[in-house]
Design an enzyme around this catalytic site. Structure first.
Site, PDB file in Angstrom:
ATOM      1  N   THR A 125       0.830  -1.197   0.000  1.00  0.00           N
ATOM      2  CA  THR A 125       0.000   0.000   0.000  1.00  0.00           C
ATOM      3  C   THR A 125       0.866   1.249   0.000  1.00  0.00           C
ATOM      4  OG1 THR A 125      -1.985   1.028   0.929  1.00  0.00           O
ATOM      5  CG2 THR A 125      -0.440   0.085   2.522  1.00  0.00           C
TER       6      THR A 125
ATOM      7  N   LYS B 227       3.518   1.504  -3.719  1.00  0.00           N
ATOM      8  CA  LYS B 227       2.942   0.766  -4.854  1.00  0.00           C
ATOM      9  C   LYS B 227       3.758   0.864  -6.144  1.00  0.00           C
ATOM     10  CE  LYS B 227      -1.893   0.624  -3.409  1.00  0.00           C
ATOM     11  NZ  LYS B 227      -3.289   0.882  -3.814  1.00  0.00           N
TER      12      LYS B 227
ATOM     13  N   ASP C 240      -6.474  -3.545  -7.789  1.00  0.00           N
ATOM     14  CA  ASP C 240      -7.323  -2.378  -7.504  1.00  0.00           C
ATOM     15  C   ASP C 240      -8.323  -2.123  -8.637  1.00  0.00           C
ATOM     16  OD1 ASP C 240      -6.343  -1.687  -4.969  1.00  0.00           O
ATOM     17  OD2 ASP C 240      -4.728  -0.464  -5.794  1.00  0.00           O
TER      18      ASP C 240
ATOM     19  N   GLY D  94     -10.396  13.183 -11.032  1.00  0.00           N
ATOM     20  CA  GLY D  94      -9.179  12.920 -10.261  1.00  0.00           C
ATOM     21  C   GLY D  94      -8.175  12.169 -11.121  1.00  0.00           C
TER      22      GLY D  94
ATOM     23  N   GLY E 295      -5.040  10.711  -9.485  1.00  0.00           N
ATOM     24  CA  GLY E 295      -4.029  10.147  -8.587  1.00  0.00           C
ATOM     25  C   GLY E 295      -3.851   8.661  -8.869  1.00  0.00           C
TER      26      GLY E 295
ATOM     27  N   ALA F 274      -5.293   5.999  -7.558  1.00  0.00           N
ATOM     28  CA  ALA F 274      -6.528   5.213  -7.681  1.00  0.00           C
ATOM     29  C   ALA F 274      -7.167   5.440  -9.051  1.00  0.00           C
ATOM     30  CB  ALA F 274      -7.503   5.591  -6.559  1.00  0.00           C
TER      31      ALA F 274
ATOM     32  N   LEU G   5     -14.836   6.483  -5.107  1.00  0.00           N
ATOM     33  CA  LEU G   5     -13.805   5.581  -4.578  1.00  0.00           C
ATOM     34  C   LEU G   5     -13.573   5.796  -3.082  1.00  0.00           C
ATOM     35  CD1 LEU G   5     -11.093   5.368  -7.375  1.00  0.00           C
ATOM     36  CD2 LEU G   5     -13.303   4.228  -7.194  1.00  0.00           C
TER      37      LEU G   5
ATOM     38  N   TYR H  46     -14.289   5.464   0.552  1.00  0.00           N
ATOM     39  CA  TYR H  46     -15.133   4.467   1.230  1.00  0.00           C
ATOM     40  C   TYR H  46     -15.389   4.795   2.695  1.00  0.00           C
ATOM     41  CZ  TYR H  46     -10.467   2.791   2.462  1.00  0.00           C
ATOM     42  OH  TYR H  46      -9.182   2.719   2.907  1.00  0.00           O
TER      43      TYR H  46
ATOM     44  N   GLY I 258     -17.247   3.043  -2.676  1.00  0.00           N
ATOM     45  CA  GLY I 258     -15.843   2.630  -2.789  1.00  0.00           C
ATOM     46  C   GLY I 258     -15.517   1.396  -1.957  1.00  0.00           C
TER      47      GLY I 258
HETATM   48  P1  NDP Z   1      -3.787  10.636  -4.625  1.00  0.00           P
HETATM   49  O1  NDP Z   1      -3.251  11.485  -3.540  1.00  0.00           O
HETATM   50  O2  NDP Z   1      -2.859   9.863  -5.502  1.00  0.00           O
HETATM   51  O3  NDP Z   1      -4.709  11.569  -5.597  1.00  0.00           O
HETATM   52  C1  NDP Z   1      -5.636  12.482  -5.063  1.00  0.00           C
HETATM   53  C2  NDP Z   1      -6.493  13.067  -6.174  1.00  0.00           C
HETATM   54  O4  NDP Z   1      -7.456  13.949  -5.570  1.00  0.00           O
HETATM   55  C3  NDP Z   1      -5.730  13.907  -7.191  1.00  0.00           C
HETATM   56  O5  NDP Z   1      -6.356  13.808  -8.444  1.00  0.00           O
HETATM   57  C4  NDP Z   1      -5.896  15.326  -6.632  1.00  0.00           C
HETATM   58  O6  NDP Z   1      -5.782  16.338  -7.596  1.00  0.00           O
HETATM   59  C5  NDP Z   1      -7.333  15.254  -6.146  1.00  0.00           C
HETATM   60  N1  NDP Z   1      -7.623  16.258  -5.134  1.00  0.00           N
HETATM   61  C6  NDP Z   1      -7.288  16.219  -3.817  1.00  0.00           C
HETATM   62  N2  NDP Z   1      -7.730  17.328  -3.169  1.00  0.00           N
HETATM   63  C7  NDP Z   1      -8.345  18.094  -4.123  1.00  0.00           C
HETATM   64  C8  NDP Z   1      -9.012  19.348  -4.100  1.00  0.00           C
HETATM   65  N3  NDP Z   1      -9.133  20.064  -2.971  1.00  0.00           N
HETATM   66  N4  NDP Z   1      -9.563  19.825  -5.254  1.00  0.00           N
HETATM   67  C9  NDP Z   1      -9.454  19.107  -6.414  1.00  0.00           C
HETATM   68  N5  NDP Z   1      -8.828  17.925  -6.495  1.00  0.00           N
HETATM   69  C10 NDP Z   1      -8.285  17.409  -5.384  1.00  0.00           C
HETATM   70  O7  NDP Z   1      -4.830   9.662  -3.934  1.00  0.00           O
HETATM   71  P2  NDP Z   1      -5.364   8.226  -4.424  1.00  0.00           P
HETATM   72  O8  NDP Z   1      -5.593   8.290  -5.887  1.00  0.00           O
HETATM   73  O9  NDP Z   1      -4.495   7.180  -3.876  1.00  0.00           O
HETATM   74  O10 NDP Z   1      -6.753   8.139  -3.628  1.00  0.00           O
HETATM   75  C11 NDP Z   1      -7.879   8.947  -3.974  1.00  0.00           C
HETATM   76  C12 NDP Z   1      -9.080   8.510  -3.142  1.00  0.00           C
HETATM   77  O11 NDP Z   1      -9.442   7.179  -3.484  1.00  0.00           O
HETATM   78  C13 NDP Z   1      -8.790   8.496  -1.626  1.00  0.00           C
HETATM   79  O12 NDP Z   1      -9.928   8.990  -0.955  1.00  0.00           O
HETATM   80  C14 NDP Z   1      -8.587   7.041  -1.306  1.00  0.00           C
HETATM   81  O13 NDP Z   1      -8.990   6.718   0.014  1.00  0.00           O
HETATM   82  C15 NDP Z   1      -9.530   6.373  -2.308  1.00  0.00           C
HETATM   83  N6  NDP Z   1      -9.106   5.014  -2.646  1.00  0.00           N
HETATM   84  C16 NDP Z   1     -10.048   4.038  -2.541  1.00  0.00           C
HETATM   85  C17 NDP Z   1      -9.736   2.739  -2.837  1.00  0.00           C
HETATM   86  C18 NDP Z   1     -10.802   1.709  -2.701  1.00  0.00           C
HETATM   87  O14 NDP Z   1     -10.469   0.506  -2.684  1.00  0.00           O
HETATM   88  N7  NDP Z   1     -12.062   2.106  -2.650  1.00  0.00           N
HETATM   89  C19 NDP Z   1      -8.381   2.341  -3.268  1.00  0.00           C
HETATM   90  C20 NDP Z   1      -7.461   3.464  -3.377  1.00  0.00           C
HETATM   91  C21 NDP Z   1      -7.828   4.745  -3.058  1.00  0.00           C
HETATM   92  P3  NDP Z   1      -4.326  16.953  -7.994  1.00  0.00           P
HETATM   93  O15 NDP Z   1      -3.694  15.943  -8.913  1.00  0.00           O
HETATM   94  O16 NDP Z   1      -4.659  18.240  -8.651  1.00  0.00           O
HETATM   95  O17 NDP Z   1      -3.564  17.115  -6.696  1.00  0.00           O
END
Ligand code: NDP
Length: 285
Positions: A66, A70, A106, A131, A133, A135, A227, A229, A250
């Site tokens: 995790t 990753k 995932d 988004g 990131g 995920a 996503l 949860y 999620g």
């Molecule tokens: P990352 O930190 O890699 O990415 C976060 C994303 O959120 C980016 O696109 C970021 O944009 C955006 N973001 C954050 N804050 C803001 C804001 N204020 N305004 C606009 N955009 C914003 O996180 P992950 O991709 O790892 O995780 C994302 C979510 O998914 C989390 O809540 C995590 O818990 C959940 N998740 C759920 C899983 C599941 O099994 N259900 C598995 C993995 C994750 P920017 O690029 O511009 O910073």
């Protein structure tokens, strides 16, 4: 009861204290009478290579990987699954006879959650992902591998969305990257069968928040997944549901990535209902 014949697997992350995986997997082992145990290991990034070597040295069956490891774990593995290779990240390592094989469950877990949750088949559909990131990347690449027709990735930081769109294009699927822009999004929304909220907005302890997505962007019959949860029923999902969309939490993705990992390690059918009950129980408790 752990004894001299117990098979060990676990989780490498930093931190690990928040994880649902030990509870989910240990309950599953117990339910089907497997003498296995799943342990959390808090591994500082500078110790990652030693920790991965230990999976093989200690003859563990495998581990989950995790945040923040990753991507960093890739150079220490012998082989990657197609999904892990395409995503460029690993959340499961399987250890077999000294070989460490990296998988990514995932994205596949996400697709299973859509199928099991609302009977949605991604083939030949259009999707919007909010988004860009880690995920979002796993979901986008898996959707491409499963035959989605078109993808639009919307992100605050445009280059991250462009990066994912490029990966998806390389898999032969049409993908477009957009910054948040109401005008540009309008025509795309009418085509979208699926909307995936993949930012961290709305996650506990900021559960009152929702991504900037006007109510009139949702369409009746559309499938909407968040996503996030924790909480299970986010403000975003509540708004989607009010607008007539079919919603998927999620927690479904979390469950099915675990189900797939369990089956990769044990070669046994996972007790899905047990795993589901314990993670929903933990959220409600
Ligand atoms: P990352 O930190 O890699 O990415 C976060 C994303 O959120 C980016 O696109 C970021 O944009 C955006 N973001 C954050 N804050 C803001 C804001 N204020 N305004 C606009 N955009 C914003 O996180 P992950 O991709 O790892 O995780 C994302 C979510 O998914 C989390 O809540 C995590 O818990 C959940 N998740 C759920 C899983 C599941 O099994 N259900 C598995 C993995 C994750 P920017 O690029 O511009 O910073």
């Amino acid at each position: 009861m752990v004894n001299a014949s117990t098979t060990v697997c676990g989780l490498l992350g930093y931190p690990v204290e928040h994880s649902f995986s030990p509870l989910m997997h240990n309950s599953a082992f117990q339910a089907i009478g497997l003498n296995w145990v799943y342990l959390p290991f808090k591994v500082h990034p500078q110790n990652l290579s030693q920790a991965v070597k230990a999976v093989s040295a200690l003859n563990m069956a495998g581990v989950n990987i995790t945040v923040p490891h990753k991507e960093a774990v890739l150079p220490y593995l012998h082989r990657l699954s197609t999904a892990a290779q395409a995503i460029g990240a690993v959340n499961v390592i399987v250890h077999k006879e000294g070989q460490l094989i990296g998988h990514n469950t995932d994205g596949e877990g996400f697709v299973m959650a859509l199928q099991q949750g609302v009977g949605f088949n991604v083939h030949d559909k259009n999707a919007v992902i909010l988004g860009a990131g880690g995920a979002a990347r796993a979901v986008a690449v898996q959707l491409a591998l499963e035959g989605i027709k078109g993808l639009v990735i919307v992100n605050r930081t445009l280059p991250r969305a462009q990066d994912i769109a490029q990966k998806v294009n390389n898999l032969g699927v049409k993908a477009q990257a957009l910054a948040w822009d109401e005008q540009a999004l309008r025509p795309i929304l009418d085509e979208a069968h699926l909307v995936v909220q993949a930012t961290s907005i709305g996650m506990h302890p900021q559960a009152h928040r929702s991504v900037a997505w006007p109510d009139n962007y949702f369409r009746a019959g559309q499938v909407v997944c968040d996503l996030v949860y924790n909480p299970v029923d986010t403000v975003f999902l509540q708004r989607a549901s009010k607008a007539g969309a079919r919603t998927v939490s999620g927690l479904g993705m979390l469950l099915y990535q675990g189900v797939l990992a369990f089956e990769l390690w044990t070669n046994r059918q996972a007790p899905v209902e047990v795993m589901k009950r314990v993670i929903y129980g933990r959220m409600e408790g």
